[in-house]
Design a protein around this motif. Sequence first.
Motif, PDB file in Angstrom:
ATOM      1  N   GLU A 136      42.124  46.502  47.380  1.00 13.19           N
ATOM      2  CA  GLU A 136      40.964  46.357  46.766  1.00 13.19           C
ATOM      3  C   GLU A 136      40.986  45.249  45.661  1.00 13.19           C
ATOM      4  O   GLU A 136      39.847  44.478  45.484  1.00 13.19           O
ATOM      5  N   LYS A 137      42.238  45.079  45.226  1.00 14.66           N
ATOM      6  CA  LYS A 137      42.494  43.926  44.276  1.00 14.66           C
ATOM      7  C   LYS A 137      42.254  42.493  44.945  1.00 14.66           C
ATOM      8  O   LYS A 137      42.117  41.509  44.107  1.00 14.66           O
ATOM      9  N   ARG A 138      42.372  42.476  46.306  1.00 19.04           N
ATOM     10  CA  ARG A 138      42.521  41.054  46.779  1.00 19.04           C
ATOM     11  C   ARG A 138      40.936  40.664  47.353  1.00 19.04           C
ATOM     12  O   ARG A 138      40.915  39.618  47.933  1.00 19.04           O
ATOM     13  N   ILE A 139      40.115  41.693  47.253  1.00 21.28           N
ATOM     14  CA  ILE A 139      38.826  41.522  47.960  1.00 21.28           C
ATOM     15  C   ILE A 139      37.802  41.616  46.949  1.00 21.28           C
ATOM     16  O   ILE A 139      37.556  42.542  46.276  1.00 21.28           O
ATOM     17  N   SER A 140      36.631  40.728  47.012  1.00 22.27           N
ATOM     18  CA  SER A 140      35.336  40.990  46.163  1.00 22.27           C
ATOM     19  C   SER A 140      34.397  40.973  47.157  1.00 22.27           C
ATOM     20  O   SER A 140      34.420  40.394  48.495  1.00 22.27           O
ATOM     21  N   LEU A 141      33.187  41.774  46.808  1.00 26.95           N
ATOM     22  CA  LEU A 141      32.021  41.850  47.760  1.00 26.95           C
ATOM     23  C   LEU A 141      30.784  41.004  47.095  1.00 26.95           C
ATOM     24  O   LEU A 141      30.756  41.529  46.196  1.00 26.95           O
ATOM     25  N   LEU A 142      30.092  40.606  48.324  1.00 29.85           N
ATOM     26  CA  LEU A 142      28.732  40.290  47.821  1.00 29.85           C
ATOM     27  C   LEU A 142      27.845  40.671  48.745  1.00 29.85           C
ATOM     28  O   LEU A 142      27.818  40.068  50.025  1.00 29.85           O
ATOM     29  N   CYS A 143      26.682  41.277  48.418  1.00 27.91           N
ATOM     30  CA  CYS A 143      25.806  41.786  49.171  1.00 27.91           C
ATOM     31  C   CYS A 143      24.524  40.953  48.999  1.00 27.91           C
ATOM     32  O   CYS A 143      23.699  40.795  48.164  1.00 27.91           O
ATOM     33  N   ILE A 144      24.238  40.183  50.292  1.00 25.34           N
ATOM     34  CA  ILE A 144      23.194  39.019  50.087  1.00 25.34           C
ATOM     35  C   ILE A 144      22.975  38.590  51.509  1.00 25.34           C
ATOM     36  O   ILE A 144      24.021  38.463  52.335  1.00 25.34           O
ATOM     37  N   GLY A 145      21.707  38.332  51.894  1.00 26.29           N
ATOM     38  CA  GLY A 145      21.366  37.536  53.054  1.00 26.29           C
ATOM     39  C   GLY A 145      21.623  36.229  53.340  1.00 26.29           C
ATOM     40  O   GLY A 145      21.579  35.486  52.022  1.00 26.29           O
ATOM     41  N   PHE A 146      22.166  35.476  54.289  1.00 31.14           N
ATOM     42  CA  PHE A 146      22.395  34.300  54.536  1.00 31.14           C
ATOM     43  C   PHE A 146      21.343  33.184  53.824  1.00 31.14           C
ATOM     44  O   PHE A 146      21.584  32.167  53.035  1.00 31.14           O
ATOM     45  N   LEU A 178      36.435  32.969  52.249  1.00 32.72           N
ATOM     46  CA  LEU A 178      35.197  33.247  52.409  1.00 32.72           C
ATOM     47  C   LEU A 178      34.951  33.539  53.760  1.00 32.72           C
ATOM     48  O   LEU A 178      34.933  33.127  54.787  1.00 32.72           O
ATOM     49  N   ASP A 179      34.580  35.143  53.795  1.00 29.57           N
ATOM     50  CA  ASP A 179      34.232  35.976  54.988  1.00 29.57           C
ATOM     51  C   ASP A 179      32.654  36.127  55.187  1.00 29.57           C
ATOM     52  O   ASP A 179      32.216  37.064  54.445  1.00 29.57           O
ATOM     53  N   LEU A 180      31.995  35.474  55.929  1.00 34.04           N
ATOM     54  CA  LEU A 180      30.605  35.578  55.830  1.00 34.04           C
ATOM     55  C   LEU A 180      30.139  36.213  57.003  1.00 34.04           C
ATOM     56  O   LEU A 180      30.504  35.961  58.034  1.00 34.04           O
ATOM     57  N   GLY A 181      29.279  37.339  56.614  1.00 35.62           N
ATOM     58  CA  GLY A 181      28.908  38.365  57.725  1.00 35.62           C
ATOM     59  C   GLY A 181      29.951  39.105  58.039  1.00 35.62           C
ATOM     60  O   GLY A 181      30.513  39.305  59.020  1.00 35.62           O
ATOM     61  N   CYS A 182      30.627  39.745  57.085  1.00 36.69           N
ATOM     62  CA  CYS A 182      31.846  40.518  57.085  1.00 36.69           C
ATOM     63  C   CYS A 182      31.941  41.759  57.746  1.00 36.69           C
ATOM     64  O   CYS A 182      32.898  42.561  58.219  1.00 36.69           O
ATOM     65  N   GLY A 183      30.610  42.502  57.674  1.00 37.81           N
ATOM     66  CA  GLY A 183      30.539  43.699  58.335  1.00 37.81           C
ATOM     67  C   GLY A 183      31.338  44.807  57.399  1.00 37.81           C
ATOM     68  O   GLY A 183      31.539  44.603  56.364  1.00 37.81           O
ATOM     69  N   THR A 184      32.143  45.547  58.353  1.00 40.74           N
ATOM     70  CA  THR A 184      32.906  46.702  57.792  1.00 40.74           C
ATOM     71  C   THR A 184      34.304  46.166  57.449  1.00 40.74           C
ATOM     72  O   THR A 184      35.221  47.087  57.115  1.00 40.74           O
ATOM     73  N   GLY A 185      34.612  44.811  57.891  1.00 39.45           N
ATOM     74  CA  GLY A 185      35.848  44.312  57.309  1.00 39.45           C
ATOM     75  C   GLY A 185      36.853  43.987  58.634  1.00 39.45           C
ATOM     76  O   GLY A 185      38.151  43.905  58.267  1.00 39.45           O
ATOM     77  N   LYS A 186      36.376  43.902  59.732  1.00 42.74           N
ATOM     78  CA  LYS A 186      37.435  43.674  60.988  1.00 42.74           C
ATOM     79  C   LYS A 186      38.172  42.265  60.789  1.00 42.74           C
ATOM     80  O   LYS A 186      39.395  42.539  60.934  1.00 42.74           O
ATOM     81  N   GLN A 187      37.663  41.296  60.139  1.00 40.77           N
ATOM     82  CA  GLN A 187      38.263  40.138  59.581  1.00 40.77           C
ATOM     83  C   GLN A 187      38.783  40.388  58.068  1.00 40.77           C
ATOM     84  O   GLN A 187      40.137  39.993  57.731  1.00 40.77           O
ATOM     85  N   THR A 188      37.908  40.800  57.298  1.00 41.62           N
ATOM     86  CA  THR A 188      38.269  40.844  56.015  1.00 41.62           C
ATOM     87  C   THR A 188      39.695  41.383  55.558  1.00 41.62           C
ATOM     88  O   THR A 188      40.655  40.745  54.806  1.00 41.62           O
ATOM     89  N   LEU A 189      40.003  42.577  56.203  1.00 42.55           N
ATOM     90  CA  LEU A 189      41.174  43.393  55.760  1.00 42.55           C
ATOM     91  C   LEU A 189      42.328  42.761  56.256  1.00 42.55           C
ATOM     92  O   LEU A 189      43.402  42.540  55.462  1.00 42.55           O
ATOM     93  N   PRO A 190      42.491  42.326  57.471  1.00 41.63           N
ATOM     94  CA  PRO A 190      43.622  41.801  57.732  1.00 41.63           C
ATOM     95  C   PRO A 190      43.912  40.295  57.260  1.00 41.63           C
ATOM     96  O   PRO A 190      45.180  39.910  56.765  1.00 41.63           O
ATOM     97  N   LEU A 191      42.807  39.561  56.856  1.00 41.96           N
ATOM     98  CA  LEU A 191      42.938  38.414  56.054  1.00 41.96           C
ATOM     99  C   LEU A 191      43.457  38.821  54.681  1.00 41.96           C
ATOM    100  O   LEU A 191      44.252  37.907  54.091  1.00 41.96           O
ATOM    101  N   ALA A 192      42.984  39.770  53.871  1.00 37.47           N
ATOM    102  CA  ALA A 192      43.533  40.206  52.734  1.00 37.47           C
ATOM    103  C   ALA A 192      45.024  40.511  52.660  1.00 37.47           C
ATOM    104  O   ALA A 192      45.639  40.057  51.796  1.00 37.47           O
TER     105      ALA A 192
END
Length: 248
Positions: A91-101, A45-59
């Motif tokens: 894209e198949k390894r990543i899901s997106l959720l747009c919501i405030g904390f 779970l990547d909280l506050g992912c922005g444009t994916g600085k951690q998301t993409l390498p994690l995926a």
Amino acid sequence: MEHGKFDTDVAALKQRIQAHEKYGLYDLNQWIFDHIELEEGLSILDLGCGTGKQTLPLAKIVGDSGHVLAVDVSQDALDVLFQSAKELGLEKRISLLCIGFDDLREEHFHQQRFDRVVASYSLYYAQCSRTVFGVVYHVMKAGSILFFCGPAKDNNSELKHFHYALRGEQPPIENGAPVFMEETGQQLAREFFTTVEVFTFENPLRFDSAEALYVYWSSCNLYDKNLDANFKAAATKHFQTHFMFETI
């Protein structure tokens, strides 16, 4: 804590990320990843992912058997992340959720449970941090790891002094994010988790030109359009006698 004027601005976020990658001495992602025991097959779970600085390498690391759920309040940032994921075939390894904390609830995760939770420069935006910690705690698997990081009170101290000197002022006493990182966040972590470790990451930014320094400043919440010309002039003057400007 309220978002600053550039916190959810995609263009400004890109500029700051590029500056850290080009002028920083160390790699933030490598430091984060070294502390969270990554391997294939993990759910993250990547909280506050922005444009994916951690998301993409994690995926990339978790592979086809793993998954990353990326959460952010900015749909524009998520759109950029998704496009990048498509270009990289992730894209198949990543899901997106747009919501405030502060709107986040357990039901948003549809009974998903996570091996790792990463929150880089983000958790302090919650108005009720305890509630967010509670939600995160309940969606984590037994033995999982939460890693969060953010600015300390002396973060960007040199740039702040440079900026406020243009006003003839001293930088104000820090609150908000630094207080969360050094006090509130650590207290909450100890309330919810049995083992808490605190690490320090110092990554000096060494700008090599007045233009580079200006571009970074203009993408930060410090930016003041009324000081624009003065900042450019002061930066140019600085580099007449110095070969770099360093801020930590």
